[in-house]
Design a protein around this motif. Structure first.
Motif, mmCIF file in Angstrom:
data_model
loop_
_atom_site.group_PDB
_atom_site.id
_atom_site.type_symbol
_atom_site.label_atom_id
_atom_site.label_comp_id
_atom_site.label_asym_id
_atom_site.label_seq_id
_atom_site.Cartn_x
_atom_site.Cartn_y
_atom_site.Cartn_z
ATOM 1 N N ASN A 8 0.675 -1.230 0.235
ATOM 2 C CA ASN A 8 -0.069 0.018 -0.002
ATOM 3 C C ASN A 8 0.924 1.154 0.082
ATOM 4 O O ASN A 8 0.838 1.931 0.989
ATOM 5 N N TYR A 9 1.373 1.509 -1.048
ATOM 6 C CA TYR A 9 2.661 2.830 -1.164
ATOM 7 C C TYR A 9 1.745 3.859 -1.797
ATOM 8 O O TYR A 9 2.397 5.049 -1.630
ATOM 9 N N GLN A 10 0.632 3.724 -1.966
ATOM 10 C CA GLN A 10 -0.291 5.240 -2.429
ATOM 11 C C GLN A 10 -0.857 5.583 -1.409
ATOM 12 O O GLN A 10 -2.304 5.825 -1.627
ATOM 13 N N GLU A 11 -0.435 5.714 -0.116
ATOM 14 C CA GLU A 11 -1.209 6.374 0.953
ATOM 15 C C GLU A 11 -0.495 7.114 1.594
ATOM 16 O O GLU A 11 0.895 7.316 1.432
ATOM 17 N N TYR A 12 -0.783 8.139 2.356
ATOM 18 C CA TYR A 12 0.098 8.789 3.445
ATOM 19 C C TYR A 12 0.240 8.616 4.681
ATOM 20 O O TYR A 12 -0.309 8.567 5.600
ATOM 21 N N SER A 13 1.374 7.570 4.755
ATOM 22 C CA SER A 13 1.812 7.094 6.032
ATOM 23 C C SER A 13 3.322 6.572 5.834
ATOM 24 O O SER A 13 3.887 6.235 4.939
ATOM 25 N N ALA A 34 8.760 -4.666 -10.498
ATOM 26 C CA ALA A 34 7.280 -4.530 -11.015
ATOM 27 C C ALA A 34 6.416 -4.249 -9.633
ATOM 28 O O ALA A 34 6.204 -5.078 -8.817
ATOM 29 N N LEU A 35 5.897 -2.907 -9.555
ATOM 30 C CA LEU A 35 5.413 -2.299 -8.533
ATOM 31 C C LEU A 35 3.984 -2.281 -8.537
ATOM 32 O O LEU A 35 3.301 -1.894 -9.613
ATOM 33 N N ARG A 36 3.204 -2.800 -7.496
ATOM 34 C CA ARG A 36 1.704 -2.879 -7.554
ATOM 35 C C ARG A 36 1.253 -2.495 -6.453
ATOM 36 O O ARG A 36 1.369 -2.814 -5.222
ATOM 37 N N ASN A 37 0.215 -1.278 -6.304
ATOM 38 C CA ASN A 37 -0.489 -0.913 -5.404
ATOM 39 C C ASN A 37 -1.561 -1.776 -4.673
ATOM 40 O O ASN A 37 -2.459 -2.382 -5.442
ATOM 41 N N VAL A 38 -1.682 -1.894 -3.332
ATOM 42 C CA VAL A 38 -2.897 -2.634 -2.591
ATOM 43 C C VAL A 38 -3.574 -1.424 -1.727
ATOM 44 O O VAL A 38 -2.950 -0.992 -0.775
ATOM 45 N N TYR A 39 -4.561 -1.296 -2.052
ATOM 46 C CA TYR A 39 -5.411 -0.150 -1.351
ATOM 47 C C TYR A 39 -5.754 -0.657 -0.021
ATOM 48 O O TYR A 39 -6.666 -1.606 0.010
ATOM 49 N N LEU A 40 -5.500 -0.017 1.260
ATOM 50 C CA LEU A 40 -6.113 -0.343 2.323
ATOM 51 C C LEU A 40 -6.825 0.777 2.992
ATOM 52 O O LEU A 40 -7.706 0.364 3.723
ATOM 53 N N GLN A 41 -6.806 1.875 2.556
ATOM 54 C CA GLN A 41 -7.717 2.969 3.105
ATOM 55 C C GLN A 41 -8.704 3.195 1.995
ATOM 56 O O GLN A 41 -8.321 3.239 0.770
ATOM 57 N N GLY A 42 -9.911 3.505 2.635
ATOM 58 C CA GLY A 42 -10.934 3.922 1.665
ATOM 59 C C GLY A 42 -10.790 5.356 1.274
ATOM 60 O O GLY A 42 -11.590 6.314 1.565
ATOM 61 N N LEU A 43 -9.891 5.532 0.080
ATOM 62 C CA LEU A 43 -9.718 6.891 -0.386
ATOM 63 C C LEU A 43 -10.602 7.031 -1.556
ATOM 64 O O LEU A 43 -11.058 6.117 -2.246
ATOM 65 N N THR A 44 -11.284 8.460 -1.890
ATOM 66 C CA THR A 44 -11.699 8.758 -2.950
ATOM 67 C C THR A 44 -10.989 8.924 -4.242
ATOM 68 O O THR A 44 -9.597 8.904 -3.964
ATOM 69 N N SER A 45 -11.476 8.902 -5.439
ATOM 70 C CA SER A 45 -10.878 8.866 -6.408
ATOM 71 C C SER A 45 -9.839 10.209 -6.456
ATOM 72 O O SER A 45 -8.664 10.337 -7.145
#
Length: 136
Positions: A8-13, A34-45
């Motif tokens: 989950n690298y596309q978050e603020y933490s 090859a980097l892939r994001n896993v969303y953990l937070q319920g972020l808006t688009s």
């Protein structure tokens, strides 16, 4: 060597920053990542787009690498949110901030991986004392 890194690298933490740092470190020593994001937070688009705009350009380039013929799948997230791949050796990158997880079922998820990598001796000891049977 080629690896796939999931987290989950596309978050603020701080955890997200650690994943980005790991990806850039692997890349800097010549490991195809090859980097892939896993969303953990319920972020808006809108929030997702704002985060993407702040990512280092090299992270965005690593996202474009394909997942074919990877040697290792590195998963850097909580064990209960991680998934193992049968297409490559799956390794969980995990740091514990407690002395054990005997009162949870995390070890059941973590034991599905081929190995676990942690960042400190104390974290490795905590992982080993929590019912982990795979190499740490």
């Amino acid at each position: 060597m080629k690896i796939a890194l999931f987290g989950n690298y596309q978050e603020y933490s701080g955890y997200s920053e650690a994943i980005r740092t790991n990806a850039l470190s692997l890349d800097s020593v010549g490991i195809i990542t090859a980097l892939r994001n896993v969303y953990l937070q319920g972020l808006t688009s809108i929030e997702k787009q704002q985060i993407i705009e702040t990512l280092p350009p090299r992270i965005l380039e690593l996202e474009k690498n394909d997942l074919r013929n990877v040697d290792y799948c590195l998963v850097q997230t909580l064990p209960n949110l991680a998934a193992r791949s049968n297409r490559c050796k799956s390794v969980l990158l995990y740091a514990m901030e407690t002395s054990h997880h005997r009162n949870s079922n995390w070890h059941e998820y973590a034991n599905k991986f081929d190995a676990i990598i942690s960042y400190s001796k104390s974290s490795c000891a905590a992982i080993k004392s929590s019912g982990i049977t795979v190499p740490v």
